[in-house]
Scaffold this motif. Structure first.
Motif, PDB file in Angstrom:
ATOM      1  N   TYR A  53     -15.277 -20.063 -41.600  1.00 24.19           N
ATOM      2  CA  TYR A  53     -13.842 -20.554 -41.679  1.00 24.19           C
ATOM      3  C   TYR A  53     -13.059 -19.305 -41.226  1.00 24.19           C
ATOM      4  CZ  TYR A  53      -9.737 -22.368 -44.040  1.00 24.19           C
ATOM      5  OH  TYR A  53      -8.541 -22.913 -44.398  1.00 24.19           O
ATOM      6  N   GLY A  57     -11.318 -20.853 -38.548  1.00 27.25           N
ATOM      7  CA  GLY A  57     -10.200 -21.607 -39.178  1.00 27.25           C
ATOM      8  C   GLY A  57     -10.589 -23.069 -39.506  1.00 27.25           C
ATOM      9  N   ARG A 114      -6.822 -15.293 -42.625  1.00 23.57           N
ATOM     10  CA  ARG A 114      -7.294 -16.710 -43.227  1.00 23.57           C
ATOM     11  C   ARG A 114      -7.774 -16.987 -44.273  1.00 23.57           C
ATOM     12  NH1 ARG A 114      -9.693 -17.544 -37.327  1.00 23.57           N
ATOM     13  NH2 ARG A 114      -7.975 -18.590 -36.308  1.00 23.57           N
TER      14      ARG A 114
END
Length: 166
Positions: A53, A57, A114
């Motif tokens: 992730y 993303g 993120r």
């Protein structure tokens, strides 16, 4: 707790065999494969999807070479239902090199923005509930930096990478 991921660096031809599926069955069919592969082994553990992730993303998808860090490659087994009892993903040397280059060129600070455990949980990232404010630097940063070194070494030696989900 969900699945854990391990990585193993393997020459593209092992003992005269060049077929990745046969190599996987030879290597991972042995109960002591982790001990035997120790010099070329990297354990990402439960944080695999959180790392993916941060890099892409997205919990599953992404572009190459970013997605190849964790989820990319050729699935050699199907849902751990074959004789190995685990999923094995093969990343060929020609994909290892661009992935290594991407990791080297992208320091952790560039993907760390993120890090949002609540958003990761909503996106369905496995074990996002285990992530707290300190996990970014305590767990994910060393994992990312370890993967960078691992991929760099594999690329330098022209090796394939096998990723094991169990």
């Amino acid at each position: 707790m969900g699945l854990a991921m391990s990585y193993l660096r393997v020459p593209p031809v092992l003992e005269g065999e060049s077929d990745p599926g046969r190599i996987a069955r030879h290597v991972f069919g042995a109960a002591d494969w982790r001990r035997r592969g120790a010099p070329g082994l990297f354990e990402l553990g439960w944080a695999w999807q959180a790392v993916h992730y941060l890099v892409t993303g997205d919990p599953w998808d992404g572009r190459q070479p970013e997605a190849d860090v964790v989820c990319g490659g050729r699935l050699l087994t199907e849902d751990g239902t074959d004789e190995l009892g685990m999923d094995v993903i093969y990343l060929a040397p020609d994909r290892v090199k661009p992935t290594a280059d991407h990791l080297v060129a992208t320091p952790f600070g560039e993907v760390a923005g993120r890090y949002d455990p609540a958003a990761m949980g909503r996106a369905g990232v496995q074990d996002a509930g285990r992530l707290d404010a300190a996990a970014r630097d305590r767990v994910l940063k060393p994992a990312y930096e370890g993967l960078t070194e691992f991929f760099k070494a594999a690329a330098g030696d022209g090796q394939a990478i096998y990723k094991v989900m169990a």
